[in-house]
Design a protein around this motif. Sequence first.
Motif, short mmCIF file in Angstrom:
data_model
loop_
_atom_site.label_atom_id
_atom_site.label_comp_id
_atom_site.label_asym_id
_atom_site.label_seq_id
_atom_site.Cartn_x
_atom_site.Cartn_y
_atom_site.Cartn_z
N GLY A 53 6.30 -39.12 13.21
CA GLY A 53 6.66 -39.83 12.12
C GLY A 53 6.29 -39.81 10.80
O GLY A 53 6.85 -40.44 9.82
N ARG A 54 5.37 -38.88 10.52
CA ARG A 54 4.87 -38.51 9.15
C ARG A 54 5.78 -37.59 8.74
O ARG A 54 6.11 -36.55 9.11
CB ARG A 54 3.40 -38.15 9.19
N CYS A 55 5.88 -37.87 7.02
CA CYS A 55 6.67 -36.82 6.46
C CYS A 55 5.77 -35.81 5.80
O CYS A 55 4.55 -36.13 5.22
CB CYS A 55 7.44 -37.57 5.18
N SER A 56 5.87 -34.44 6.09
CA SER A 56 4.98 -33.34 5.47
C SER A 56 4.95 -33.35 3.91
O SER A 56 3.81 -32.93 3.63
CB SER A 56 5.11 -32.18 6.28
N ILE A 57 6.09 -33.47 3.35
CA ILE A 57 6.42 -33.35 2.06
C ILE A 57 5.53 -34.30 1.39
O ILE A 57 5.56 -35.55 1.65
CB ILE A 57 7.84 -33.30 1.65
N ASN A 58 4.47 -33.78 0.54
CA ASN A 58 3.74 -34.50 -0.38
C ASN A 58 2.50 -35.31 0.57
O ASN A 58 1.74 -36.29 -0.05
CB ASN A 58 4.36 -35.66 -1.10
N TYR A 59 2.44 -34.77 1.63
CA TYR A 59 1.25 -35.30 2.28
C TYR A 59 0.08 -34.13 2.64
O TYR A 59 -0.96 -34.53 2.29
CB TYR A 59 1.77 -35.77 3.84
N HIS A 60 0.64 -33.31 3.22
CA HIS A 60 -0.01 -32.20 3.49
C HIS A 60 -0.24 -31.39 2.12
O HIS A 60 0.52 -30.96 1.35
CB HIS A 60 0.32 -30.84 4.71
N PRO A 61 -1.82 -30.34 2.01
CA PRO A 61 -1.77 -29.90 0.54
C PRO A 61 -0.73 -28.56 0.38
O PRO A 61 -0.52 -28.59 -0.75
CB PRO A 61 -3.14 -29.28 0.86
#
Length: 102
Positions: A53-61
Amino acid sequence: MFSYLHIVLHFLLPLAIAWFFFRSDWKKAALFMLAANLVDLDHLLASPVYDPGRCSINYHPLHTMFPISFYGAMMFLPWKPVRWLGIGLVIHMLLDAIDCGI
């Protein structure tokens, strides 16, 4: 079900783009574009490592706007391997953005 399609597209789309646009070097182009999927190693820094459910964009470096701007610039450099890697990275980020609903 959609997450399986997302993962399959991370492999099929680079292969198709390499085949259609870089026919003479499609195997090398595909290899570099597929290598761009290694950008997901930054998921190892998150807890939990995988959250559907997590959005990768702007979450992972490596999925933030600053590196993404470099990926876009890589597509215009004169060296084919760097260009192919840039295309693969941009494809990867676009697929992740679509998955996020952005």
